[in-house]
Design a protein around this motif. Sequence first.
Motif, mmCIF file in Angstrom:
data_model
loop_
_atom_site.group_PDB
_atom_site.id
_atom_site.type_symbol
_atom_site.label_atom_id
_atom_site.label_comp_id
_atom_site.label_asym_id
_atom_site.label_seq_id
_atom_site.Cartn_x
_atom_site.Cartn_y
_atom_site.Cartn_z
ATOM 1 N N PHE A 114 0.803 -1.259 -0.060
ATOM 2 C CA PHE A 114 -0.205 -0.064 -0.042
ATOM 3 C C PHE A 114 0.949 1.125 0.079
ATOM 4 O O PHE A 114 2.005 1.254 0.558
ATOM 5 C CB PHE A 114 -0.840 0.161 1.234
ATOM 6 C CG PHE A 114 -2.187 -0.688 1.266
ATOM 7 C CD1 PHE A 114 -3.188 -0.029 0.463
ATOM 8 C CD2 PHE A 114 -2.451 -1.937 1.662
ATOM 9 C CE1 PHE A 114 -4.499 -0.707 0.365
ATOM 10 C CE2 PHE A 114 -3.652 -2.400 1.767
ATOM 11 C CZ PHE A 114 -4.719 -1.903 0.987
ATOM 12 N N SER A 115 0.428 2.157 -0.457
ATOM 13 C CA SER A 115 0.881 3.502 -0.456
ATOM 14 C C SER A 115 0.747 3.982 0.927
ATOM 15 O O SER A 115 0.122 3.344 1.494
ATOM 16 C CB SER A 115 0.474 4.503 -1.727
ATOM 17 O OG SER A 115 -0.982 4.691 -1.588
ATOM 18 N N SER A 116 1.903 4.810 1.425
ATOM 19 C CA SER A 116 1.479 5.275 2.923
ATOM 20 C C SER A 116 0.220 6.130 3.280
ATOM 21 O O SER A 116 -0.150 5.947 4.437
ATOM 22 C CB SER A 116 2.694 6.187 3.088
ATOM 23 O OG SER A 116 2.851 7.540 2.271
ATOM 24 N N ASP A 117 -0.614 6.515 2.190
ATOM 25 C CA ASP A 117 -1.774 7.159 2.571
ATOM 26 C C ASP A 117 -2.850 6.334 2.317
ATOM 27 O O ASP A 117 -3.922 6.615 2.216
ATOM 28 C CB ASP A 117 -2.173 8.414 1.658
ATOM 29 C CG ASP A 117 -2.106 8.004 0.110
ATOM 30 O OD1 ASP A 117 -2.053 6.802 -0.224
ATOM 31 O OD2 ASP A 117 -1.994 8.890 -0.860
ATOM 32 N N SER A 118 -2.567 5.022 2.037
ATOM 33 C CA SER A 118 -3.523 3.812 1.936
ATOM 34 C C SER A 118 -4.422 4.084 0.620
ATOM 35 O O SER A 118 -5.505 3.426 0.521
ATOM 36 C CB SER A 118 -4.467 3.792 3.143
ATOM 37 O OG SER A 118 -3.825 3.621 4.135
ATOM 38 N N ARG A 119 -4.408 5.019 -0.129
ATOM 39 C CA ARG A 119 -5.010 4.973 -1.571
ATOM 40 C C ARG A 119 -4.860 4.174 -2.604
ATOM 41 O O ARG A 119 -5.463 3.834 -3.422
ATOM 42 C CB ARG A 119 -5.111 6.563 -1.810
ATOM 43 C CG ARG A 119 -5.642 7.483 -0.693
ATOM 44 C CD ARG A 119 -5.381 8.824 -0.949
ATOM 45 N NE ARG A 119 -6.060 9.300 -2.280
ATOM 46 C CZ ARG A 119 -5.952 10.237 -2.643
ATOM 47 N NH1 ARG A 119 -5.189 11.456 -2.246
ATOM 48 N NH2 ARG A 119 -6.475 10.731 -4.107
ATOM 49 N N VAL A 176 5.120 7.022 -2.080
ATOM 50 C CA VAL A 176 5.836 6.770 -0.846
ATOM 51 C C VAL A 176 4.964 5.593 -0.635
ATOM 52 O O VAL A 176 3.788 5.680 -0.418
ATOM 53 C CB VAL A 176 5.784 7.902 0.158
ATOM 54 C CG1 VAL A 176 6.309 7.193 1.447
ATOM 55 C CG2 VAL A 176 6.687 9.099 -0.323
ATOM 56 N N TRP A 177 5.626 4.643 -0.361
ATOM 57 C CA TRP A 177 4.833 3.285 0.088
ATOM 58 C C TRP A 177 5.157 2.971 1.259
ATOM 59 O O TRP A 177 6.338 3.205 1.868
ATOM 60 C CB TRP A 177 5.458 2.198 -1.144
ATOM 61 C CG TRP A 177 5.310 2.203 -2.295
ATOM 62 C CD1 TRP A 177 6.249 2.812 -3.221
ATOM 63 C CD2 TRP A 177 4.020 2.157 -3.165
ATOM 64 N NE1 TRP A 177 5.724 3.022 -4.585
ATOM 65 C CE2 TRP A 177 4.232 2.697 -4.504
ATOM 66 C CE3 TRP A 177 2.638 1.675 -2.832
ATOM 67 C CZ2 TRP A 177 3.451 2.652 -5.408
ATOM 68 C CZ3 TRP A 177 1.841 1.795 -3.769
ATOM 69 C CH2 TRP A 177 2.128 2.052 -4.939
ATOM 70 N N SER A 178 4.133 2.491 1.973
ATOM 71 C CA SER A 178 4.235 1.802 3.407
ATOM 72 C C SER A 178 5.001 0.816 3.815
ATOM 73 O O SER A 178 5.767 0.854 4.731
ATOM 74 C CB SER A 178 2.908 1.665 3.909
ATOM 75 O OG SER A 178 2.743 1.301 5.219
ATOM 76 N N THR A 179 5.082 -0.051 2.942
ATOM 77 C CA THR A 179 6.031 -1.060 2.889
ATOM 78 C C THR A 179 6.606 -1.341 1.470
ATOM 79 O O THR A 179 6.114 -0.909 0.434
ATOM 80 C CB THR A 179 5.315 -2.523 3.480
ATOM 81 O OG1 THR A 179 4.376 -2.755 2.465
ATOM 82 C CG2 THR A 179 4.741 -2.371 4.838
ATOM 83 N N TRP A 180 7.833 -2.073 1.327
ATOM 84 C CA TRP A 180 8.185 -2.364 0.037
ATOM 85 C C TRP A 180 8.299 -3.889 0.035
ATOM 86 O O TRP A 180 9.440 -4.504 0.411
ATOM 87 C CB TRP A 180 9.208 -1.426 -0.575
ATOM 88 C CG TRP A 180 9.417 -1.766 -2.048
ATOM 89 C CD1 TRP A 180 10.142 -2.936 -2.672
ATOM 90 C CD2 TRP A 180 9.003 -0.905 -3.076
ATOM 91 N NE1 TRP A 180 10.105 -2.964 -4.074
ATOM 92 C CE2 TRP A 180 9.296 -1.719 -4.338
ATOM 93 C CE3 TRP A 180 8.290 0.151 -2.878
ATOM 94 C CZ2 TRP A 180 9.149 -1.225 -5.429
ATOM 95 C CZ3 TRP A 180 7.923 0.630 -4.454
ATOM 96 C CH2 TRP A 180 8.378 -0.080 -5.687
ATOM 97 N N THR A 181 7.675 -4.748 -0.389
ATOM 98 C CA THR A 181 7.679 -6.119 -0.594
ATOM 99 C C THR A 181 7.832 -6.467 -2.030
ATOM 100 O O THR A 181 8.368 -7.412 -2.434
ATOM 101 C CB THR A 181 6.684 -7.032 -0.163
ATOM 102 O OG1 THR A 181 5.448 -6.645 -0.501
ATOM 103 C CG2 THR A 181 6.750 -6.767 1.519
ATOM 104 N N CYS A 182 7.253 -5.724 -3.006
ATOM 105 C CA CYS A 182 7.139 -5.981 -4.270
ATOM 106 C C CYS A 182 8.453 -6.091 -4.961
ATOM 107 O O CYS A 182 9.515 -5.246 -4.655
ATOM 108 C CB CYS A 182 6.428 -4.921 -5.128
ATOM 109 S SG CYS A 182 4.634 -5.027 -4.791
ATOM 110 N N VAL A 183 8.688 -7.063 -5.808
ATOM 111 C CA VAL A 183 10.201 -7.246 -6.449
ATOM 112 C C VAL A 183 10.257 -6.557 -7.764
ATOM 113 O O VAL A 183 11.238 -6.287 -8.218
ATOM 114 C CB VAL A 183 10.542 -8.808 -6.534
ATOM 115 C CG1 VAL A 183 10.823 -9.499 -5.322
ATOM 116 C CG2 VAL A 183 9.665 -9.232 -7.449
ATOM 117 N N PHE A 184 9.284 -5.922 -8.280
ATOM 118 C CA PHE A 184 9.459 -5.075 -9.529
ATOM 119 C C PHE A 184 8.607 -3.555 -8.953
ATOM 120 O O PHE A 184 7.577 -3.566 -8.155
ATOM 121 C CB PHE A 184 8.431 -5.765 -10.583
ATOM 122 C CG PHE A 184 8.974 -7.147 -10.739
ATOM 123 C CD1 PHE A 184 10.274 -7.167 -11.583
ATOM 124 C CD2 PHE A 184 8.247 -8.186 -10.509
ATOM 125 C CE1 PHE A 184 10.858 -8.477 -11.806
ATOM 126 C CE2 PHE A 184 8.873 -9.451 -10.953
ATOM 127 C CZ PHE A 184 10.138 -9.514 -11.582
#
Length: 140
Positions: free
Chosen positions: A86-91, A123-131
């Motif tokens: 998710f983006s940090s703003d949850s949108r 800005v992402w809340s987390t970054w688990t995506c590999v792409f």
Amino acid sequence: WQQARGRKGGKAAESETDDEAAVGIKLKNEKKDIKHSVNKILFSPDGRTLVAACRDYFLYVFDVDAGYKKVAIMKGHSTFVTHMDFSSDSRVLQSNDAAREILYWDVNVGKQLANSFDLRDTVWSTWTCVFGWSVQGIWE
């Protein structure tokens, strides 16, 4: 502290504890609203949305405040989803699948965002995506 887990048979479960290191976590909620197995499940940073990625290649969006009411089914991946953030703003949600696709979603309306270039500075809340934009160029 809340945790979501996908379970067999399309079930999604939520548990809650005050201690992240707790061994016995009490089950708070369980819902079966999906026909396929759940691969990934993720709460939005604001805690108001839950997204479940399933083996049918769809992303199911649930409104937490409405008792986990299913509010959207986001379709677009050509195979099963492997990562979501998710983006940090949850949108906005970004998702990767086994075919190495990255798709972006407007979670509020449940639709895919066509212009990913506009999201390059998100800005992402987390970054688990590999792409994605921040890892562009490391894959050949």
